[in-house]
Motif scaffolding. Structure first.
Motif, mmCIF file in Angstrom:
data_model
loop_
_atom_site.group_PDB
_atom_site.id
_atom_site.type_symbol
_atom_site.label_atom_id
_atom_site.label_comp_id
_atom_site.label_asym_id
_atom_site.label_seq_id
_atom_site.Cartn_x
_atom_site.Cartn_y
_atom_site.Cartn_z
ATOM 1 N N THR A 102 45.715 29.756 44.057
ATOM 2 C CA THR A 102 46.600 30.589 44.859
ATOM 3 C C THR A 102 47.758 29.797 45.426
ATOM 4 O OG1 THR A 102 45.189 30.206 46.762
ATOM 5 C CG2 THR A 102 44.855 32.245 45.546
ATOM 6 N N ARG A 131 50.813 30.260 43.265
ATOM 7 C CA ARG A 131 51.222 31.613 42.897
ATOM 8 C C ARG A 131 52.094 32.195 43.999
ATOM 9 N NH1 ARG A 131 48.753 30.408 39.032
ATOM 10 N NH2 ARG A 131 47.165 31.458 37.804
ATOM 11 N N THR A 132 52.898 33.175 43.634
ATOM 12 C CA THR A 132 53.596 33.925 44.672
ATOM 13 C C THR A 132 52.642 34.992 45.191
ATOM 14 O OG1 THR A 132 54.443 35.556 43.140
ATOM 15 C CG2 THR A 132 55.773 33.599 43.475
ATOM 16 N N PRO A 165 52.717 38.312 45.364
ATOM 17 C CA PRO A 165 52.288 39.406 44.484
ATOM 18 C C PRO A 165 51.431 38.930 43.331
ATOM 19 C CG PRO A 165 54.627 39.546 44.944
ATOM 20 C CD PRO A 165 54.172 38.229 45.430
ATOM 21 N N GLN A 166 51.586 37.673 42.910
ATOM 22 C CA GLN A 166 50.811 37.219 41.766
ATOM 23 C C GLN A 166 49.358 36.940 42.131
ATOM 24 O OE1 GLN A 166 53.069 33.835 40.627
ATOM 25 N NE2 GLN A 166 54.170 34.915 39.029
ATOM 26 N N ILE A 201 62.040 40.475 46.784
ATOM 27 C CA ILE A 201 61.402 39.160 46.684
ATOM 28 C C ILE A 201 60.699 38.945 48.003
ATOM 29 C CG2 ILE A 201 61.786 36.732 46.395
ATOM 30 C CD1 ILE A 201 64.469 37.658 45.066
ATOM 31 N N LEU A 227 57.468 31.576 49.165
ATOM 32 C CA LEU A 227 57.220 32.697 48.261
ATOM 33 C C LEU A 227 55.739 32.950 48.061
ATOM 34 C CD1 LEU A 227 59.792 32.010 45.456
ATOM 35 C CD2 LEU A 227 59.721 34.015 46.905
ATOM 36 N N GLY A 228 54.972 31.887 48.246
ATOM 37 C CA GLY A 228 53.548 32.029 48.023
ATOM 38 C C GLY A 228 52.768 31.471 49.201
ATOM 39 N N PRO A 229 51.460 31.664 49.219
ATOM 40 C CA PRO A 229 50.671 31.174 50.356
ATOM 41 C C PRO A 229 50.559 29.654 50.339
ATOM 42 C CG PRO A 229 49.241 32.162 48.710
ATOM 43 C CD PRO A 229 50.626 32.365 48.225
#
Lengths: 349, 390, 232
Positions: free
Chosen positions: B75, B78-79, B81-82, B315, B344-346
């Motif tokens: 994770t 990943r962004t 949403p991904q 975004i 953008l990601g965690p």
């Protein structure tokens, strides 16, 4: 003899061997196709095999062919000789058992006076086969399965014997042919329209016998030795190919043969009530009964096997100690009471 | 290449030495048995090493990790949403339910709330995945105990639910339908009436299972009084879901926590059982399935109209912060502790999965039971390997 | 703040002095009474959640306080956070180019922190329906904490996993085997300086697969490439 032709001894033996093979394999095949493939599938809201032959009737031959052409795998640490012997022992006991089952007034393989005694003794040989299958597989799961099987099969021998004793008391003979004749020639309360099938008078014995047979065959709810979701296949885990085929055939053949035995002991065997045709003894019976007898037996076997398989597909399984408790604390006392009641009533009437 | 081979050889020897050590330490009667990793009874690749004395378990130890996929590390690259595509696959039977706590955590950090229609549809899909998951459990329970017929009925009736989920989301097992701020799409036409009919069929299914399994005397004698877990032990180990409620603890995250979902809008009951044995756990799950059908029925009647997606930027950058959200998933309490750095990601996601805690109690509960009871207890605790191993 | 008592119900959106708020502030106060100086920091989100941070030496005492005094008997989970930003960024580096400059200041999250790694746990009170997230700083050179096994039996497996993934030792845990990985595994995967091997072996496909979304101006293109994967 059927044709009143004097066949030499070797011809008779050949006929007997062929007859025995058919008598063992035909019920096995029918049970496997009809009940295992089709009835179980229908109960589980699916169709079962449909591809091999019309409505999947050739599936059994396809499976036999598949197993025959598989590689003969034996575990490295297994005791090879005993490993190979085990399935044969189980199958042999079935053949020995069918030797004493009469299919008609003259259509029998042997006619012991102690037929029942022989039958009960010989049916225990399969226990040996299962036990050594478990031990010789060099696999902890198989060992557990074999040990469970030994305890279970020995425990359920007793209720079977005791249940059959009630029939013997009532028939006053241990000869299987004699039991059939007594049932069909007999009468109930003076009415001989149905003969005297012992299922009515020995209903308790019948129930105990069927339960014991279910346990002797290690079928659900008594299939701890196999216990598919725990021990993978129990004592059969390491067997594949031809040897597994022998176990498989033996399982269903024994089911069929036990159903034949049960139909003799409780349902009147190959006979229809003699009063329907005005016969009074075994010598009066027409010769066509030798052809119709096996058909009647077959039908009765199918009915009883249907019962066995129905329970097999519906119930969960007992745990080993619950199974033993059931045999020793419930079945045996009830069977003993049954014998007492039978003996008392026999003397009284 | 040779380095790898050497290391493999060394690890093989080490494993054999470990086994030998175990054998030497054993008393003479003991037998060490491996249940798994390939075994019909474990839902996946779980290995339980038990030491037996005859047929009684003296010591048991689950060895998880055959399915570890490293989700928490994944994770981090990943962004937001991904991440839902990943976490769908944690509990693969109740798939939609995995996405929801993560999305709720992200929405909490963004201070966005999904519109009411989206919340209601989320809740409906959540309960549908509960029904699908626990429906399989009921069938599987029969197989573990030897009754081979109920599982076919379970699969047959589960197909209806999977078809519903597929028609709404596009995926039977991995819907990937939840989005931060709402849902991907609205429901298709006619879905609501279809679902109502399916709920009727599922109630019949629950009654069938009640009849076939729970009413059977053998079933009861296999499960009653086996594997008793008292309430305080359950809380100490963090058992959740039906396992906790079957030990008498009245704790249901749907009722006892404030979440942006629609459970507080409908009338439903939390089922508990005081016994804490295997039968209690299975019984509670059956009642919960029935209750889930009733929840879905009520929700279907009252879905508000409106958009299914809130206004979120295209975004998605979640502001800095930490959030913890957990929900009452089919397997138990599943939660995500999301740490975000405004990226953008965690930054870090801690996935608290229910089966991990549920299985950690296995060494405690398996002492002194018989081998067949091991299967009964595992069946009643109900775990999914993807949930344990992540 | 004096709240006038009246029969009319207080509207939820009205004031920050919600009932949940008083509950959580009260818990922080009770913890402070028990732990004293060891309670370093706290954060309460009104009506939502609460975080506390304790000194590492009081980790077990804090656990006992939570269990016995606050009544949080339900053990949710225990894990760790590595606050160092990853030297590999988001795994999207082009291997043919030198790695870009990255900000590597360590900034901790809620309830503060002073070290790179923090251990954190969550426990819940099932009767009063609240939960507490508790954190503690770990020493950088030798991250060791007291084991919570004596407080919550379920911490056993969680500590094993934290040990395996972060390299944290737990004093008092006598069976610190690896949870998922083989015992011979070297390294601690969830630490930020342990790379995601999948991205090392095969670079992130987005480097070469740049596909701008339709109708975008050039300013959005760079950021859009990262969104391309999620839009499908």
């Amino acid at each position: 003899m059927i044709y009143a032709v004097d066949l030499p001894y070797w011809a008779q033996s050949l006929l007997r061997v062929l007859g025995g093979t058919v008598a063992v394999l035909l019920p096995a095949g029918t049970i496997v196709y009809l009940f295992l493939f089709k009835m179980m599938s229908f109960m589980q809201s699916r169709l079962g095999p449909m591809e091999a032959g019309p409505y999947g009737s050739m599936q059994l031959f396809a499976e036999v062919g598949k197993w025959l052409q598989k590689e003969d795998i034996q575990p490295e640490k297994a005791d090879k000789r005993i490993f190979k012997m085990a399935p044969l022992i189980v199958l042999v006991s079935t053949f020995l058992l069918v030797a004493v089952v009469p299919f008609g007034p003259d259509a029998y393989f042997t006619n012991f006076d102690a037929g029942v005694f022989y039958m009960l003794a010989v049916s225990s040989i399969s226990t040996l086969g299962i036990l050594i299958a478990g031990w010789s597989s060099a696999n902890k799961y198989s060992l557990l399965g074999g040990l469970r099987a030994a305890g279970q099969l020995i425990a359920y021998e007793l209720p079977m014997v005791l249940a059959v004793l009630g029939v013997v008391i009532q028939a006053e003979t241990m000869n299987m042919q004699g039991i059939v004749v007594r049932q069909n020639a007999g009468e109930m309360f003076g009415w001989d329209g149905l003969g005297n099938p012992y299922i009515l008078t020995q209903f308790v014995g019948f129930v105990i016998f069927m339960i014991s047979v279910q346990a002797e065959l290690t079928q659900v709810p008594f299939d701890m030795p196999i216990a598919e979701s725990e021990l993978v296949s129990g004592y059969m885990t390491e067997y594949s190919g031809f040897r597994f085929l022998i176990f498989f055939i033996a399982e269903f053949a024994t089911a069929g043969v036990f159903a034949l035995v049960a139909s003799i002991l409780f349902l009147g065997g190959w006979g229809v009530p003699f009063s329907w045709f005005g016969w009074t003894g075994i010598d009066d019976i027409d010769n066509w009964m030798n052809v119709a007898g096996p058909l009647v037996m077959f039908t009765k076997m199918l009915v009883l096997t249907f019962l066995m398989m129905w329970i097999r597909f519906s119930y969960p399984r007992f745990r080993e100690d619950q199974l033993q408790r059931f045999a020793w604390k419930v079945l045996i006392p009830v069977a003993l009471l049954n014998i007492m009641a039978t003996a008392v009533l026999k003397v009284a009437f | 290449m040779t380095d790898l081979a050497d290391r493999q050889k060394l690890s093989y020897i080490a494993a054999q030495a470990a086994d030998a050590r175990l054998n030497v330490e054993l008393e003479t009667e003991g037998m060490t048995l491996n249940i798994g990793p390939q075994h019909p009874a474990t839902h996946g690749t779980l290995r339980i090493i038990v030491r037996l004395d005859g047929e009684q378990v003296v010591w048991a130890e689950p060895s998880a990790g055959y399915m570890h996929r490293g989700y928490e590390k994944l994770t981090e690259v990943r962004t937001f949403p991904q991440v839902t595509t990943l976490i769908n696959r944690i509990d693969w039977l109740g798939s939609f339910a995995n996405e929801v706590p993560f999305i709720l955590a992200a929405e909490k950090l963004m201070q966005v709330e999904a519109p009411p229609r989206a919340q209601w549809i989320r809740t409906i899909l959540f309960e549908l995945s509960r029904i699908a998951n626990v429906g399989l459990f009921l069938g599987d329970l029969g197989v573990q105990l030897g009754a081979i017929t109920p599982v076919f009925l379970a699969f047959r009736d589960r197909e209806y639910v999977l078809n519903l989920i597929e028609s709404a989301t596009g995926g039977r097992f991995h819907p990937n339908f939840d989005r931060i701020g709402g849902l991907k799409d609205d429901l298709p036409a006619g879905w609501i009436t279809e679902t109502k009919q399916v709920m009727k069929k599922l109630r019949t299914f629950c009654d069938e299972m009640d009849d076939l399994l729970f009413g059977n005397e053998i079933f009861q004698s296999r499960l009653r009084g086996i594997g008793v877990i008292p309430g305080d032990v359950a809380k100490q180990y963090g058992l959740s879901g039906a396992n906790l409620r079957a030990s008498g603890v009245d704790w249901d995250l749907r009722r006892d926590q404030k979440l942006a979902m629609a459970w507080d809008q409908v009338d439903w009951k939390v089922w508990t059982h005081p016994d804490g044995d295997c039968y209690a756990r299975c019984w509670v799950r059956l009642q919960e399935t029935r209750e889930a059908t009733k929840i879905v029925d009520q929700l279907l009647d009252g879905i508000p109209s409106g958009p299914v997606m809130a206004k979120v930027p295209r975004i998605i950058k979640v502001p800095e912060g930490e959030a913890w959200v957990s929900t009452e998933n089919p397997l138990g309490e599943m939660g995500y502790y999301v740490v975000s750095k405004g990226d953008l990601g965690p930054f870090r996601v801690k996935i608290r999965s229910a089966s991990f805690n549920n299985i950690s109690i296995v060494p405690w509960v398996l002492r002194g039971v018989y081998v067949p009871d091991v299967i009964s207890i595992l069946a009643s605790l109900y775990f999914i390997l993807g949930d344990i191993d992540r | 703040m004096v709240v006038a008592l009246s029969d009319a119900p207080v509207a939820e959106t009205e004031t920050p002095a919600l009932p949940g708020d008083a509950l959580r502030e009260g818990i922080v106060q009770r913890l402070r009474d028990v732990l004293g100086d060891d309670l370093l920091d706290s954060l309460v989100k009104p009506g939502d959640d609460m975080w506390v941070r304790v000194r590492l030496g009081a980790w077990r005492a804090a656990g006992m306080a939570l269990r016995d005094v606050i009544g949080c008997e339900y053990f949710c989970f225990l894990s760790a956070i590595d606050w160092m930003p990853s030297p590999y960024g988001r795994g999207e580096d082009d291997p043919t180019e030198p790695p870009p400059e990255r900000d590597d200041t360590i900034r901790q999250g809620y309830a503060g922190g002073e070290t790179r790694m923090q251990i954190f746990a969550r426990v819940t009170n099932v009767k009063e329906h609240f939960g507490v997230t508790i954190k503690a700083d770990l020493a950088d050179d030798e991250p060791v904490a007291d084991s919570w096994i004596s407080v919550y039996a379920g911490a056993n497996w969680h500590e094993r996993e934290a040990h395996e993934m972060f390299g944290i030792g737990f004093a008092g845990h006598n069976d610190l085997r690896n949870m998922y990985l083989p015992m011979e595994f070297e390294g601690h995967p969830l630490r930020k300086d342990f790379p995601l091997l999948a991205r090392m072996v095969k670079p992130w496909p987005g480097i070469v697969d740049v596909e701008p979304l339709p109708g975008d101006d050039a300013a959005d293109e760079a950021a859009d490439t990262t969104d391309a994967g999620s839009a499908t």
